[in-house]
Write a protein that holds these residues in place. Structure first.
Motif, PDB file in Angstrom:
ATOM      1  N   ILE A 191       0.834  -1.197   0.000  1.00  0.00           N
ATOM      2  CA  ILE A 191       0.000   0.000   0.000  1.00  0.00           C
ATOM      3  C   ILE A 191       0.870   1.248   0.000  1.00  0.00           C
ATOM      4  O   ILE A 191       0.624   2.188  -0.772  1.00  0.00           O
ATOM      5  N   ASN A 192       1.908   1.265   0.814  1.00  0.00           N
ATOM      6  CA  ASN A 192       2.805   2.422   0.814  1.00  0.00           C
ATOM      7  C   ASN A 192       3.524   2.563  -0.515  1.00  0.00           C
ATOM      8  O   ASN A 192       3.742   3.677  -0.997  1.00  0.00           O
ATOM      9  N   TYR A 193       3.890   1.445  -1.118  1.00  0.00           N
ATOM     10  CA  TYR A 193       4.611   1.488  -2.391  1.00  0.00           C
ATOM     11  C   TYR A 193       3.738   2.054  -3.511  1.00  0.00           C
ATOM     12  O   TYR A 193       4.157   2.938  -4.255  1.00  0.00           O
ATOM     13  N   TYR A 194       2.511   1.549  -3.620  1.00  0.00           N
ATOM     14  CA  TYR A 194       1.651   1.949  -4.730  1.00  0.00           C
ATOM     15  C   TYR A 194       0.868   3.231  -4.463  1.00  0.00           C
ATOM     16  O   TYR A 194       0.545   3.973  -5.407  1.00  0.00           O
ATOM     17  N   PHE A 195       0.506   3.493  -3.203  1.00  0.00           N
ATOM     18  CA  PHE A 195      -0.412   4.601  -2.913  1.00  0.00           C
ATOM     19  C   PHE A 195       0.111   5.609  -1.888  1.00  0.00           C
ATOM     20  O   PHE A 195      -0.539   6.625  -1.647  1.00  0.00           O
ATOM     21  N   ARG A 196       1.205   5.302  -1.229  1.00  0.00           N
ATOM     22  CA  ARG A 196       1.823   6.165  -0.204  1.00  0.00           C
ATOM     23  C   ARG A 196       1.142   6.047   1.159  1.00  0.00           C
ATOM     24  O   ARG A 196       1.801   6.125   2.185  1.00  0.00           O
ATOM     25  N   SER A 197      -0.198   5.866   1.181  1.00  0.00           N
ATOM     26  CA  SER A 197      -0.916   5.791   2.459  1.00  0.00           C
ATOM     27  C   SER A 197      -2.311   5.223   2.215  1.00  0.00           C
ATOM     28  O   SER A 197      -2.797   5.180   1.078  1.00  0.00           O
ATOM     29  N   LYS A 198      -2.956   4.816   3.307  1.00  0.00           N
ATOM     30  CA  LYS A 198      -4.339   4.337   3.194  1.00  0.00           C
ATOM     31  C   LYS A 198      -5.262   5.465   2.752  1.00  0.00           C
ATOM     32  O   LYS A 198      -6.233   5.243   2.012  1.00  0.00           O
ATOM     33  N   GLU A 199      -4.979   6.692   3.192  1.00  0.00           N
ATOM     34  CA  GLU A 199      -5.807   7.841   2.824  1.00  0.00           C
ATOM     35  C   GLU A 199      -5.750   8.083   1.313  1.00  0.00           C
ATOM     36  O   GLU A 199      -6.782   8.342   0.676  1.00  0.00           O
ATOM     37  N   ALA A 200      -4.550   8.005   0.740  1.00  0.00           N
ATOM     38  CA  ALA A 200      -4.410   8.198  -0.705  1.00  0.00           C
ATOM     39  C   ALA A 200      -5.093   7.069  -1.475  1.00  0.00           C
ATOM     40  O   ALA A 200      -5.686   7.288  -2.534  1.00  0.00           O
ATOM     41  N   LEU A 201      -5.021   5.847  -0.935  1.00  0.00           N
ATOM     42  CA  LEU A 201      -5.730   4.713  -1.535  1.00  0.00           C
ATOM     43  C   LEU A 201      -7.232   4.969  -1.528  1.00  0.00           C
ATOM     44  O   LEU A 201      -7.921   4.753  -2.534  1.00  0.00           O
ATOM     45  N   LEU A 204     -16.381  17.741   4.473  1.00  0.00           N
ATOM     46  CA  LEU A 204     -15.808  18.068   5.773  1.00  0.00           C
ATOM     47  C   LEU A 204     -14.306  18.339   5.699  1.00  0.00           C
ATOM     48  O   LEU A 204     -13.801  19.269   6.334  1.00  0.00           O
ATOM     49  N   HIS A 205     -13.597  17.501   4.905  1.00  0.00           N
ATOM     50  CA  HIS A 205     -12.138  17.611   4.849  1.00  0.00           C
ATOM     51  C   HIS A 205     -11.668  17.441   3.404  1.00  0.00           C
ATOM     52  O   HIS A 205     -11.131  16.383   3.042  1.00  0.00           O
ATOM     53  N   PRO A 206     -11.860  18.442   2.557  1.00  0.00           N
ATOM     54  CA  PRO A 206     -11.462  18.310   1.146  1.00  0.00           C
ATOM     55  C   PRO A 206      -9.949  18.214   0.986  1.00  0.00           C
ATOM     56  O   PRO A 206      -9.191  18.772   1.775  1.00  0.00           O
ATOM     57  N   SER A 207      -9.536  17.490  -0.039  1.00  0.00           N
ATOM     58  CA  SER A 207      -8.125  17.396  -0.397  1.00  0.00           C
ATOM     59  C   SER A 207      -8.012  17.720  -1.884  1.00  0.00           C
ATOM     60  O   SER A 207      -9.017  17.846  -2.591  1.00  0.00           O
ATOM     61  N   GLU A 208      -6.781  17.801  -2.382  1.00  0.00           N
ATOM     62  CA  GLU A 208      -6.596  18.064  -3.807  1.00  0.00           C
ATOM     63  C   GLU A 208      -7.197  16.952  -4.653  1.00  0.00           C
ATOM     64  O   GLU A 208      -7.797  17.192  -5.694  1.00  0.00           O
ATOM     65  N   MET A 209      -7.031  15.710  -4.201  1.00  0.00           N
ATOM     66  CA  MET A 209      -7.579  14.574  -4.942  1.00  0.00           C
ATOM     67  C   MET A 209      -9.100  14.613  -4.960  1.00  0.00           C
ATOM     68  O   MET A 209      -9.733  14.442  -6.008  1.00  0.00           O
ATOM     69  N   THR A 210      -9.743  14.851  -3.818  1.00  0.00           N
ATOM     70  CA  THR A 210     -11.205  14.849  -3.799  1.00  0.00           C
ATOM     71  C   THR A 210     -11.761  16.041  -4.591  1.00  0.00           C
ATOM     72  O   THR A 210     -12.815  15.930  -5.211  1.00  0.00           O
ATOM     73  N   ARG A 211     -11.044  17.151  -4.593  1.00  0.00           N
ATOM     74  CA  ARG A 211     -11.468  18.272  -5.439  1.00  0.00           C
ATOM     75  C   ARG A 211     -11.432  17.881  -6.911  1.00  0.00           C
ATOM     76  O   ARG A 211     -12.319  18.247  -7.693  1.00  0.00           O
ATOM     77  N   ARG A 212     -10.405  17.124  -7.293  1.00  0.00           N
ATOM     78  CA  ARG A 212     -10.318  16.673  -8.688  1.00  0.00           C
ATOM     79  C   ARG A 212     -11.474  15.755  -9.054  1.00  0.00           C
ATOM     80  O   ARG A 212     -11.963  15.765 -10.181  1.00  0.00           O
ATOM     81  N   VAL A 213     -11.910  14.938  -8.091  1.00  0.00           N
ATOM     82  CA  VAL A 213     -13.062  14.061  -8.351  1.00  0.00           C
ATOM     83  C   VAL A 213     -14.282  14.898  -8.716  1.00  0.00           C
ATOM     84  O   VAL A 213     -15.013  14.596  -9.670  1.00  0.00           O
ATOM     85  N   PHE A 214     -14.508  15.966  -7.980  1.00  0.00           N
ATOM     86  CA  PHE A 214     -15.657  16.831  -8.261  1.00  0.00           C
ATOM     87  C   PHE A 214     -15.488  17.555  -9.590  1.00  0.00           C
ATOM     88  O   PHE A 214     -16.419  17.605 -10.405  1.00  0.00           O
ATOM     89  N   VAL A 215     -14.314  18.097  -9.828  1.00  0.00           N
ATOM     90  CA  VAL A 215     -14.079  18.857 -11.061  1.00  0.00           C
ATOM     91  C   VAL A 215     -14.189  17.959 -12.289  1.00  0.00           C
ATOM     92  O   VAL A 215     -14.771  18.345 -13.310  1.00  0.00           O
ATOM     93  N   GLN A 216     -13.657  16.734 -12.186  1.00  0.00           N
ATOM     94  CA  GLN A 216     -13.605  15.854 -13.347  1.00  0.00           C
ATOM     95  C   GLN A 216     -14.901  15.097 -13.589  1.00  0.00           C
ATOM     96  O   GLN A 216     -15.281  14.864 -14.750  1.00  0.00           O
ATOM     97  N   TYR A 217     -15.607  14.706 -12.526  1.00  0.00           N
ATOM     98  CA  TYR A 217     -16.772  13.845 -12.695  1.00  0.00           C
ATOM     99  C   TYR A 217     -18.077  14.424 -12.142  1.00  0.00           C
ATOM    100  O   TYR A 217     -19.068  14.545 -12.873  1.00  0.00           O
ATOM    101  N   LEU A 218     -18.095  14.752 -10.866  1.00  0.00           N
ATOM    102  CA  LEU A 218     -19.368  15.067 -10.226  1.00  0.00           C
ATOM    103  C   LEU A 218     -19.932  16.419 -10.659  1.00  0.00           C
ATOM    104  O   LEU A 218     -21.143  16.538 -10.884  1.00  0.00           O
TER     105      LEU A 218
END
Length: 219
Positions: free
Chosen positions: A52-62, A128-142
């Motif tokens: 998980i650390n190798y591919y995603f860096r953390s559980k949160e990023a996964l 509640l706790h936006p991140s750069e990745m979750t913002r991209r989810v909204f911009v790209q899809y939702l």
């Protein structure tokens, strides 16, 4: 050396990354992100504990990548449904039905294998706790889907302004998110009704939610 790439963990070759994603999504949907450990995921996926650390860096990023994949699948399904309903309305030379649009919005939350409740939890977590990745989810899809969906809502009743439809859409999404994150065995409906109603019965939940939203959005 500073910039040396970390070696791939043993047992983590080939399709290990995809196995981790699929396994983590299933476990997150079943028991929640917080209650799922990285060891749970790697053991179930049959990969090294360092994967998980190798591919995603953390559980949160996964978890954030799973959010992206879920949003993509849901958006594809919704856009296909929306196109089908709009084509049918054009062919019959009739107005779009509000009931059909609500079905389009709700279906991914109840479709087998799509893990709609997990998607709802991810969306609330983003609020509640936006991140750069979750913002991209909204911009790209939702967000793009939301704009198309609101355009379609406007066609159901042209007397209602677009701004009013935006308000109704936003309030609808809040209602659905809260409903979909309280479907466990100890859900609020069961407690309030002394067992006479149960939000974990997803067929009943969908029926009541669709009826409520139709009445609320019709204004």
């Amino acid at each position: 050396m500073k910039n040396r790439k970390e070696p791939v963990p043993a047992q983590a070759g080939g399709d290990a990354r995809e196995r981790i994603l699929v396994t983590a999504e299933l476990l997150f949907a079943k028991q929640g992100v917080d209650k799922t450990s990285t060891r749970d995921i790697t053991a179930e996926a049959g990969v090294n504990v360092a994967s998980i650390n190798y591919y995603f860096r953390s559980k949160e990023a996964l978890a954030e990548e799973i959010f992206m994949r879920l949003a993509q699948r849901v958006t594809v399904l919704r856009l296909a449904d929306l196109s089908r309903y709009m084509d049918a309305a054009r062919e019959s030379k009739s107005s779009l039905r509000l009931e059909d649009l609500i079905d389009c919005f709700l279906r991914p939350y109840f479709a087998p294998g799509l893990h709609g409740a997990l998607l709802a939890r991810f969306i609330i977590q983003h609020r509640l706790h936006p991140s750069e990745m979750t913002r991209r989810v909204f911009v790209q899809y939702l967000d793009p889907f939301a704009m198309e969906f609101i355009d379609a809502l406007c066609l159901t009743d042209k007397r209602v302004s677009r701004v009013e439809w935006l308000w109704r859409y936003n309030l609808m999404t809040g209602t659905v998110m809260l409903a979909m994150t309280d479907i466990g065995p100890a859900n609020r409906m069961t407690a309030l009704s002394n067992g006479q109603a149960d939000a974990s019965q997803t067929g009943e939940l969908k029926r009541h939610l669709a009826g409520y939203l139709c009445r609320a959005l019709a204004g």
